[in-house]
Design an enzyme around this catalytic site. Structure first.
Site, mmCIF file in Angstrom:
data_model
loop_
_atom_site.group_PDB
_atom_site.id
_atom_site.type_symbol
_atom_site.label_atom_id
_atom_site.label_comp_id
_atom_site.label_asym_id
_atom_site.label_seq_id
_atom_site.Cartn_x
_atom_site.Cartn_y
_atom_site.Cartn_z
ATOM 1 C CB SER A 115 -0.998 0.094 1.230
ATOM 2 O OG SER A 115 -2.305 -0.774 0.827
ATOM 3 C CE LYS A 118 -4.492 2.003 -0.786
ATOM 4 N NZ LYS A 118 -3.842 0.938 -0.759
ATOM 5 C CB SER A 170 -4.731 2.144 3.300
ATOM 6 O OG SER A 170 -3.967 1.248 2.706
#
Length: 267
Positions: A115, A118, A170
Site C-alpha cells: 500500500s 498509494k 488506504s
C-alpha cells in the site's frame, strides 16, 4: 502567596499544527523553585487537533511540548545501537536536512511495497493537476479486495474525499476511483507512475497498479525514502498524509463515511 493564584483556574487550549509528534504533546509550566518543567493534566482532542488544560497561577511560563526531558521537542540522535534490532526486512534513516544516512539495513534490497504504492499514485495525480474540488462518481468497476471505501454504483463525492480515503484510509477502491475520475485507464496511469519513478532516479522502483495490491509494485527502502522526500514537498499532500481522522458525507446519497489514519503513530 495566595494572591498569586486565581480563585477560578484559567482554561488553556492550543492548536496542534505540527506534522510530527502531534499527539504526544502536553502542556507544561516552569517551576522556578525546582527550575524544572512540570507537566499539567492535559487533554488531547484528536478531532479538532488541540491540547487543553487549566491552570491558576498568575505568573507562569507555559509551553506545549513533547516530553519533560526535552520540552522543546525530541532530541535528534545519530546513534541507533541502543534501539536494538529493527523489526523490518529493510530499513533506512536519513537526516532530512543534510541527506546523511544515519542508519541502514539492507536498504537497497528490492521488495514489494504494497500500500505504500498509494503515495506515488497521489504524487502523480497532483503532478497531473488534480482538482480536489471536482465531483467524482463511483462505479462498481473500481471495486477491489482488501481495505475499501464502502460506497456503491453512482455515489458521488469530491476528489478530495477520495484522496483522503486512499492516503490515510488506504482504501484500494479509492485509488482506482481517483485514477478513473481523473480520466485515465489503469494502463495509462501505470505508465505515468513508472515515468515518474524514472524522472526521480528511482532505478529499482517499478509500479504495476495504483493501489499496491499487485506484487509487482516494488522498491527499496532507500529509494522509497527518496520518494517520500519529494512527496512531502507538496504541502497539501503532506497535510493529508498527517491527518489522523477524516469524515465526509456523499453528495447524492448522503451516506456518512469516516476512517482513522492507518499510521498508528498519528493516533
Amino acid at each position: 502567596g495566595e494572591s498569586d493564584w486565581l480563585e477560578t483556574p484559567l482554561q488553556f487550549k492550543y492548536q496542534l499544527k505540527g506534522k510530527k509528534y502531534t499527539y504526544d504533546r502536553s502542556i507544561y509550566y516552569y517551576d522556578t523553585v525546582s527550575n524544572t518543567w512540570q507537566e499539567l493534566a492535559s487533554v488531547v482532542s484528536k478531532p479538532d487537533r488541540t491540547v487543553s488544560t487549566e491552570w491558576g497561577a498568575l505568573h507562569s511560563i507555559i509551553i506545549v511540548a513533547a516530553d519533560t526531558t526535552d520540552p522543546f521537542g525530541p532530541t535528534k540522535t545519530t546513534d541507533f545501537a541502543a534501539f536494538g534490532a529493527v523489526n523490518a526486512a529493510s530499513a533506512i534513516v536519513i537526516d532530512e536536512t543534510t541527506g546523511d544516512i544515519l542508519y541502514s539495513d539492507q536498504s537497497d534490497d528490492q521488495r514489494s511495497i504494497a500500500s505504500m504504492t498509494k503515495l506515488m499514485t497521489a504524487y502523480v495525480l497532483f503532478d497531473q493537476g488534480i482538482d480536489l474540488d471536482a465531483i467524482a462518481t463511483y462505479h462498481d468497476s473500481y471495486d477491489q479486495i482488501g481495505g475499501s471505501l464502502h460506497v456503491s454504483e453512482g455515489e458521488t463525492m469530491t476528489m478530495s474525499d477520495l484522496m483522503y480515503a486512499m492516503v490515510i484510509g488506504s482504501a484500494n477502491n479509492a485509488a482506482y476511483a481517483l485514477v478513473g475520475n481523473a480520466g485515465y485507464s489503469k494502463a495509462e496511469f501505470i505508465t505515468l507512475m513508472n515515468d515518474a519513478a524514472v524522472e526521480l532516479g528511482l532505478e529499482n522502483t517499478v509500479f504495476a497498479d495504483p493501489s499496491g495490491l499487485a506484487v509487482g509494485n516494488v522498491s527499496t527502502a532507500h529509494e522509497y525514502a527518496k520518494l517520500m522526500q519529494v512527496v512531502l514537498q507538496n504541502d497539501t499532500l503532506a497535510d493529508i498524509s498527517a491527518t489522523p481522522y477524516y469524515a465526509f458525507t456523499t453528495i447524492n446519497y448522503g451516506n456518512f463515511h469516516d476512517f482513522n489514519n492507518t499510521n498508528s503513530l498519528l493516533l
